[in-house]
Scaffold this active site. Sequence first.
Site, PDB file in Angstrom:
ATOM      1  N   ASP A 160      -2.568  94.862  27.100  1.00 27.47           N
ATOM      2  CA  ASP A 160      -2.171  95.928  27.779  1.00 27.47           C
ATOM      3  C   ASP A 160      -2.686  96.622  29.325  1.00 27.47           C
ATOM      4  O   ASP A 160      -3.667  97.058  29.556  1.00 27.47           O
ATOM      5  CB  ASP A 160      -2.404  97.170  26.473  1.00 27.47           C
ATOM      6  CG  ASP A 160      -1.711  97.246  25.232  1.00 27.47           C
ATOM      7  OD1 ASP A 160      -0.838  96.651  24.944  1.00 27.47           O
ATOM      8  OD2 ASP A 160      -1.997  98.108  24.557  1.00 27.47           O
ATOM      9  N   GLU A 206      -7.894  93.581  16.740  1.00 27.97           N
ATOM     10  CA  GLU A 206      -9.306  93.108  16.657  1.00 27.97           C
ATOM     11  C   GLU A 206      -9.761  93.385  15.368  1.00 27.97           C
ATOM     12  O   GLU A 206     -11.228  92.863  15.366  1.00 27.97           O
ATOM     13  CB  GLU A 206      -9.584  93.897  18.213  1.00 27.97           C
ATOM     14  CG  GLU A 206      -9.288  93.824  18.988  1.00 27.97           C
ATOM     15  CD  GLU A 206      -7.620  93.784  19.195  1.00 27.97           C
ATOM     16  OE1 GLU A 206      -6.791  93.252  19.917  1.00 27.97           O
ATOM     17  OE2 GLU A 206      -7.600  94.946  17.980  1.00 27.97           O
ATOM     18  N   ASP A 226      -0.577  92.202  16.438  1.00 27.27           N
ATOM     19  CA  ASP A 226      -1.180  93.489  17.492  1.00 27.27           C
ATOM     20  C   ASP A 226      -2.390  93.555  16.761  1.00 27.27           C
ATOM     21  O   ASP A 226      -2.198  93.878  15.705  1.00 27.27           O
ATOM     22  CB  ASP A 226      -0.102  93.625  17.942  1.00 27.27           C
ATOM     23  CG  ASP A 226      -0.328  94.952  19.253  1.00 27.27           C
ATOM     24  OD1 ASP A 226      -1.256  94.396  20.004  1.00 27.27           O
ATOM     25  OD2 ASP A 226       0.554  95.730  19.464  1.00 27.27           O
TER      26      ASP A 226
END
Length: 808
Positions: free
Chosen positions: A474, A402, A399
Site C-alpha cells: 500500500d 503477513e 493479500d
Amino acid sequence: MLVTSYQPIKAQDPVLAIGKVTDVTITDQSINIVTENAFATITVYSPDIIRVRIDKHKLKRDFSYAVIAKPLVVQTLINQDKKSITIETDSLKVIIGKDPFTVTFYTSEGDVINKDDEGLSTSWVGEEVTTYKELQPGERFIGLGEKTGDLDRRGNGYTNWNSDVAAYTASQDPLYSSIPFYIGIHHKINYGIFLDNSFQTDFNFGASNDEFSSFGARGGELNYYFIYHKRVADIISSYTFLTGRMKLPPLWSLGYQQNRYSYYPETEVMRIAQTLREKKIPSDGITLDIHYMDSFQLFTWDKERFPDPLGMTQKLKEMGFHTTVIVDPGIKIEAGAQAYERGLKDNVYLKYPNGKYYSGQVWPGWCYFPDFTSEKGRAFWRSEVKFFTDYGVSGIWNDMNEIATWGQKMPSNILFEFDGKKASHLEARNVYGFQMARSSYEGAKDAAPNERPFVLTRAGYSGLQRYTAIWTGDNVATDEHMVLGVRLLNSLGLSGVPFSGMDVGGFIGQPSIGLYTRWMQLGAFFPYYRNHSGLEERSSEPWTYSDAALHNLLPFINLRYKLMPYLYSTFYEATQNGLPVMRSLAIDYTFNNKVYNPAFQNQFCFGNAFMIIPVVSNQGHYTKIYFPPNTWYNLYTDSIEIGDNEKIIELNMQELPVYVKESSIIPMQTLVQSTAIAPSDTLILHIYRGTVANTFVYYEDDGKSFDYEKGSYYKRTITYSPKKKMIVLDKAEGNFPTNFKKIQLVLHGFAGIDELTVNNNKVALENKTISFLSPDMLVHPTQVIDQHYCEVQLATIANDSGSIQIGY
C-alpha cells in the site's frame, strides 16, 4: 579498557560465545565440529557455495521452505592442523579457525572475501544468535529483498518480520516480505550470503559501528549459505539454484492490468473494460478487490453486485481480459458458511497450545486462519481454490497474508504444524504468506492442470519466486514513493525475484497529473504493470486525469505491447538463470561508484537492452543522467551518448528518458490491444551497432500452457558480432510453430552501409524515418531491409529453418 585480542566469554555470561573447537569429524564434502558451546556443520554445496550450520544444541532435522537444491558432488580437498581446518574447491578456499571458532572465505588466489570477526565470531544472547563479520574497507551491501533506503545499504540495519504497513514511509522497516539474502562488494570482489532462518532476522551493515557487519536470528540455528562468484549476475544465479526459479508466467499477466479498490458491481467492471477498448488502451487484466465477496466471506460472490460471475468473466475473456480476484487468508467465523465449515471439519485452522483456535479481526470481522505450513491446510486451500477456476477467474491475488490483523500484534504462542517440525508464531510468521501463495498456485494448477496459474502476493519469504509474483503493498501517491518503489523492485530483482510490481499511480492519496503521467510511463518498464488506487481516492484509470495525460502516457502502454517478444524472452531468461527483468545497474556495473550515487541509483535496466531514467514530476525542465561505460542510443532519436559520462538533458512530458545499450538485439511486434490478439506475421528485429559482441535468446511458446516443458517452444539464438561484422540467427529449436512468418530487420547506427549479404546474397538497404512511440511500427535515423525482401528471403523462421547469416 581497549580490547586488542579475543577474550573468551564464559557460559554463565549474558553473551554466550561459540568458543574454541573441541572435536572435528571430516567426511568427503563436510565437516562436523563441536565447540565449547555449540555444534556446527560446514558443507561444500557446490564449487561456489559453502553452507554453514551452527547451533548451541545438537543440529536438528534439516528442513527448509526456501532451499530446494541438494548438494552437488564436488571435488573437495579438506585438511587440518592444530590451528585450523582448510577446505578447497576449484573456486574458493575456506579456513576454519579453531581458537576461537571462526570462518574465513578466500578466493583461490588467496584474497579475503569474507571473514568472521575474531573477537566477536558467533554468539548467543538468550535464544538470539548472531555472526559478526569484519567490515572490509569500502565494503558495500546490496539486496536483502523488499527494503527501503538507498541501493548501497552500508551504514544501516534492517529487520525481517513480515508486517502490514499501509502508507509506509520511505525509510520504514520492516515491510511486507522477508528475503534474508544480500550481496557484499569490496576490492573488486563479490559474495552473497543467504541466512535461511524464518525467525525474525536482523542485519547490520556497519550501523552505528565501523568494525563489523552482522546477521542473526531471534531463534533457531545460524544457517547460512555463502556464495562466491566474480559477477553479481552469477551470484544471483547460484542463489536461485538454491531457492528455485520462476516458471514461465501466462503471457496475459505481462500485459497492462487495471485495478481499483474496488470495481463493483458487474456493470462498473464492464464499463471499465469497454472504456479501455473504446479508447484503445491496450490491457489484459481487470482485478477485483474485496467487494466482489458476500460480506467479505472467502469463496463467495455477492449475488446482488455480481449476479452472474461466470458470465461476466467469459464476456471479459471474449474482450481479451483476464480476471484476477483478491483472496485473504482470514475465513470469517460464521456458522453455516461452507468454506468455514469445511475448514472446521478438516481441522485446518491455527491453534493455541490449549487446542483452541486462534481468531483475529480483519475485513470480515473475527476470522480463523488456515495453517499453510501443514499439508492438511494446504490441501484444504487447494480444494477451495477450484472455486475461482469454476467461475472463470484467471489470477489469484493473495493479500493480508503477513498475517495482517487489525490488532497487528499476534500472540507468540500460536502453533503451526511447520510440516512436522512444529513451530510457534515466532518461527512461522515469515513463511506464512509464502506458503499461502504456494497453496494458491498448486490449487489453481490442480483445477486446470495445463493452464499456467497467475498468483500475486504481498508477503513472502526466500523462494517465493517459484510460485508467485509480488507487489510492494500500500504505497502513497508521491514522487518519493515512485522512486522508492523503483529501488524496492530493483532490490527484489537482486534477491532472486524477477516478477514484481508496485501500485502505479499510488494506492493512497491522489497524484498530480504530472506524477500520474510519469508513473504510468515508468510502469511500462516494470515486470508487473498494474494501476491501482484506494477506496477513498479518485478514480485513477488512464483517461481520468486529462486528455493531455492520456496522450503522453498511452504511447508507453503501446510500447510495452510492441516489446512483448522482447519482454517474454527476458522472462524466459529469468526461468533459466534467475536474473531479473528489472535490473539494478549494480548487476552489470558493480564496481562503478557512480551507480550507487543517490543522484543515479534509481536508474535501471529493463532486460539487458534498455536503461530507464525515472523522472519525478517536480523535476523541472532538466535532469542529470549517468551513462555507464558502453555507448548509449537515445530511444527516440538514435543520437549517441558516450559512456562513463554525466549529462544534463532537457525533459518533456511526451518522453520518459530511455536509452538503448550498444549491440542490443530487440525483437518487437506490431501493436495489439491484448495479448489474446495476434500481431501481424512480421517480427521486427532491431539491432544497435556497437563494439561488443552480444547474444539474445529469442523465445516463443503458446503463452498459456505447460506444453513448453515437453518441447513445444520456439527458441532461436541471435548473435551480433561486430568484429566479424555479422548478425547470425541460429537454427530454431523446439517444435512450436512460430507466430511470425517474416522478419523485418531494423539497423541502428549503421550509417554508410548500403547493402547487406544474407546467406551470401546481396541485399540493398532503404532508409525510413519512423518512431517508437507512434501507434504503427513506423527510429530515426534508421535503415531497414525493405518489406518485399523480408517476405521473400527472410520469410521462413519455422522450426526446420537453417541459420540466417547477415553480413554488413
